[in-house]
Design an enzyme around this catalytic site. Structure first.
Site, PDB file in Angstrom:
ATOM      1  N   LYS A 196       0.853  -1.268  -0.082  1.00 28.84           N
ATOM      2  CA  LYS A 196      -0.016  -0.008  -0.019  1.00 28.84           C
ATOM      3  C   LYS A 196       0.925   1.275   0.104  1.00 28.84           C
ATOM      4  O   LYS A 196       0.356   2.327  -0.565  1.00 28.84           O
ATOM      5  CB  LYS A 196      -1.096  -0.072   1.222  1.00 28.84           C
ATOM      6  CG  LYS A 196      -2.088  -1.032   1.143  1.00 28.84           C
ATOM      7  CD  LYS A 196      -3.146  -0.775   2.030  1.00 28.84           C
ATOM      8  CE  LYS A 196      -4.460  -1.627   1.641  1.00 28.84           C
ATOM      9  NZ  LYS A 196      -5.828  -1.422   2.694  1.00 28.84           N
TER      10      LYS A 196
ATOM     11  N   LYS B 241      -5.319 -10.108  -9.047  1.00 24.56           N
ATOM     12  CA  LYS B 241      -6.961 -10.394  -8.584  1.00 24.56           C
ATOM     13  C   LYS B 241      -7.604  -9.229  -8.799  1.00 24.56           C
ATOM     14  O   LYS B 241      -7.356  -8.201  -9.097  1.00 24.56           O
ATOM     15  CB  LYS B 241      -6.599 -10.539  -6.779  1.00 24.56           C
ATOM     16  CG  LYS B 241      -6.478  -9.471  -6.073  1.00 24.56           C
ATOM     17  CD  LYS B 241      -6.530  -9.552  -4.751  1.00 24.56           C
ATOM     18  CE  LYS B 241      -6.472  -8.358  -3.765  1.00 24.56           C
ATOM     19  NZ  LYS B 241      -6.449  -8.832  -2.392  1.00 24.56           N
TER      20      LYS B 241
ATOM     21  N   LYS C 119     -11.227  -3.907  -6.320  1.00 22.35           N
ATOM     22  CA  LYS C 119     -12.163  -2.536  -6.024  1.00 22.35           C
ATOM     23  C   LYS C 119     -11.501  -1.297  -6.165  1.00 22.35           C
ATOM     24  O   LYS C 119     -12.114  -0.226  -6.304  1.00 22.35           O
ATOM     25  CB  LYS C 119     -13.128  -2.570  -4.866  1.00 22.35           C
ATOM     26  CG  LYS C 119     -12.529  -2.677  -3.607  1.00 22.35           C
ATOM     27  CD  LYS C 119     -13.436  -2.755  -2.438  1.00 22.35           C
ATOM     28  CE  LYS C 119     -12.871  -2.662  -1.028  1.00 22.35           C
ATOM     29  NZ  LYS C 119     -13.757  -2.748   0.046  1.00 22.35           N
TER      30      LYS C 119
END
Length: 323
Positions: A111, A193, A196
């Site tokens: 992140k 993957k 969202k």
């Protein structure tokens, strides 16, 4: 009955990967365990959230929980931020957490790379809050995807460390790994993957996508070379699309392969789109029928149930550490 805790962040769009990676699994788990399912809105704050949008997404995620089949009569559904014990225990655990262990967290590294302009302390100590989420409820089972296993292992470590210092106060939770979450890949990139937070909406199929948009996304989904509808290692895109077909219909992949033998990608994609539309129709119907007033009432009741458990545990922990 054993107790279970899990949650999702109210950020981005909830898609088929989220559904089969978490929600679908929760529907069966709520029947077997004393289940607490949270909208973990405090975790969402590690990235800037536009206030009005965040508040709306909290309500929308609650509606997704309910429309998918979570039953507030069988489980506790609540907002993390409405149970302040999460933050208080998180601070206690933060003061016990070795910096070296937090430095090891791969999700922090990932992140940080994604949000180089906002590498904040909350992102670094995120696992301490997650540990508090779990330990507050004497949680025995934590269903997670593969990307969260490391955080649960850290929770187990800090629980054992606390128990060694102060006696057996925390239940040491076990991981329940839902492998489906690792199976669904992006429609636009079958090597990553479904996400969202993807930059393109053509990466995922949202649970709230219209039938026409679902058809458009599947039509544009990447495919492999050749025309054979088979699930094999050198056809990652077709393997992913076959996995989606299997999940929304309950059919075995080998039977789907036989059904489309010799028909090519076009016929398969057209049918897949209709199967996804059919699968999502009842979820969308329930979602659209749930009012904000109903959501408020369910969250209010959930808050009271969650706080009754969390406050009792926090009082216990504060007492043993001398507060």
């Amino acid at each position: 009955m054993k107790r279970l805790f899990s949650g999702m962040q109210p950020t981005g769009i909830i898609h088929l990967g989220n559904y089969f990676g978490a929600l679908h699994n929760w529907l069966e788990l709520q029947k077997k365990y004393d289940s607490f399912f949270s909208i973990v809105d405090l975790h969402a704050l590690t990235i800037y959230q536009e206030p009005a949008k965040l508040n709306r997404q909290i309500f929308d995620l609650t509606k997704i929980y309910l429309a998918s089949g979570l039953d507030p009569e069988k489980c506790v559904i609540f907002r993390q931020s409405e149970v302040p014990e999460h933050l208080e225990l998180a601070w206690i655990l933060t003061c016990m957490m070795p910096m070296g262990e937090l430095n090891r967290m791969t999700q922090f590294k990932d992140k940080s790379a994604q949000h180089e302009d906002n590498i904040n302390a909350g992102l670094f100590t995120y696992p301490c809050l997650m540990a508090a989420d779990i330990l507050l409820y004497d949680t025995q089972i934590v269903p997670v995807g593969e990307d969260q296993v490391q955080h649960v292992e850290l929770t187990r470590m800090i629980a054992k460390k606390f128990n060694n210092l102060y006696g057996d106060n925390f239940v040491v939770p076990e991981v329940s790994l839902n492998k489906i979450s690792a199976r669904l890949k992006g429609l636009d990139d079958a090597t990553r993957k479904m996400s969202k937070s993807a930059s393109s909406e053509y990466n995922y199929i949202a649970l709230t996508d219209s039938p026409d948009l679902i058809r458009k996304k599947i039509k544009k989904a990447v495919t492999d070379s050749g025309t054979e509808v088979v699930s094999v290692p050198d056809k990652p895109a077709m393997t992913n699309l076959l996995a989606i077909y299997s999940l929304v219909t309950g059919e075995l992949v080998r039977d789907i392969e036989k059904k489309f033998n010799g028909q090519g990608y076009g016929a398969f994609k057209n049918d897949l789109a209709e199967k996804v539309v059919e699968f999502l129709e009842p979820i969308q119907k329930k979602y659209n029928a749930i009012s904000d007033a109903e959501v408020k009432e369910i969250l209010a009741k959930g808050k009271e149930k969650a706080r009754a458990v969390a406050n009792k545990k926090l009082i216990q922990i504060k007492k043993v550490i001398g507060l």
